[in-house]
Design an enzyme around this catalytic site. Sequence first.
Site, PDB file in Angstrom:
ATOM      1  N   THR A 166      82.791 113.295  17.879  1.00  0.00           N
ATOM      2  CA  THR A 166      81.225 114.285  18.090  1.00  0.00           C
ATOM      3  C   THR A 166      80.653 114.493  17.992  1.00  0.00           C
ATOM      4  O   THR A 166      79.725 112.872  18.186  1.00  0.00           O
ATOM      5  CB  THR A 166      81.775 114.736  16.280  1.00  0.00           C
ATOM      6  N   SER A 200      77.143 115.179  21.633  1.00  0.00           N
ATOM      7  CA  SER A 200      77.016 115.629  23.051  1.00  0.00           C
ATOM      8  C   SER A 200      77.272 114.452  23.552  1.00  0.00           C
ATOM      9  O   SER A 200      78.670 114.964  25.494  1.00  0.00           O
ATOM     10  CB  SER A 200      76.380 115.146  23.101  1.00  0.00           C
ATOM     11  N   GLY A 241      80.503 108.514  19.359  1.00  0.00           N
ATOM     12  CA  GLY A 241      79.290 108.556  19.817  1.00  0.00           C
ATOM     13  C   GLY A 241      78.635 108.035  18.805  1.00  0.00           C
ATOM     14  O   GLY A 241      79.030 107.150  17.452  1.00  0.00           O
ATOM     15  N   ASP A 266      74.144 106.960  16.572  1.00  0.00           N
ATOM     16  CA  ASP A 266      73.014 107.410  16.867  1.00  0.00           C
ATOM     17  C   ASP A 266      72.361 106.064  16.712  1.00  0.00           C
ATOM     18  O   ASP A 266      71.027 106.365  17.891  1.00  0.00           O
ATOM     19  CB  ASP A 266      72.780 108.360  15.948  1.00  0.00           C
ATOM     20  N   GLU A 283      84.143 111.163  10.714  1.00  0.00           N
ATOM     21  CA  GLU A 283      84.059 110.382  11.318  1.00  0.00           C
ATOM     22  C   GLU A 283      85.037 108.894  10.912  1.00  0.00           C
ATOM     23  O   GLU A 283      85.545 108.141  11.677  1.00  0.00           O
ATOM     24  CB  GLU A 283      83.098 109.829  12.392  1.00  0.00           C
TER      25      GLU A 283
END
Length: 225
Positions: free
Chosen positions: A28, A30, A84, A86, A105
């Site tokens: 999930t 960008s 992805g 952070d 996730e």
Amino acid sequence: MQVNIAKKAAAEQAATYVRPGMTVGLGTGSTAYYAIMRIGEMVRGGLDIKAVATSEESEQLARAQGITIIPFGEVQKIDVDIDGADEADAQLRLIKGGGGALLREKIVAAASDRMIIIADEGKVVQQLGQFPLPVEIIPFAWELTFRKLEQLHARPVLRKKEGQLFITDNGNYIADCHYERIADPEALHAQLNDIPGVVENGLFIGMADLLIVGREDGAVREISR
Ligand code: 5RP
């Protein structure tokens, strides 16, 4: 934007690890968006795979791209999960959950043979914690859970989106915890998950197998655990 070139480059490199017949976990955010788009292209070009998604948003995107999403009851195993992050450190310990999907996730990552993380250079850090650590908590008596987080020096802030309380796909809240530096991620992970009311936290430790970092010039580098 240059950062999008970096995200796309990492995502497209990750898609090269997808093989016919695999069951693929779709992340999930960008960066994962570019992976789903690329895998969609591959499927439309004849690649035969099945997938599971880590959020309702990613599921909708995948279906729109022609990717077959299967119910979790039909999953024998997940061969590769592409997601992805952070923040990622040199040991491939991660902070995830900026998009609020950390619980799904983590469930998908834990069921996967291989977890590939895709990120731009800005996500690679020496020490985790600059990015506020997302912690998913249940709405019941959330104020009491907050107090427990405060006792762990978390400086929690209840996440809002466009002025409204953010609700996860699981109907829970997110407490963004401002540590700034997390000296011992393993210990903090255990302490957080020990609080009744905490469903899961955004520290992913010992889960990522490969980190693909995209650069703004479109080059990529890979870091294995
Ligand atoms: C969502 C996540 C994302 O993977 C993380 O927030 C990174 O997002 P982006 O690729 O948009 O920077 O953990 O819960």
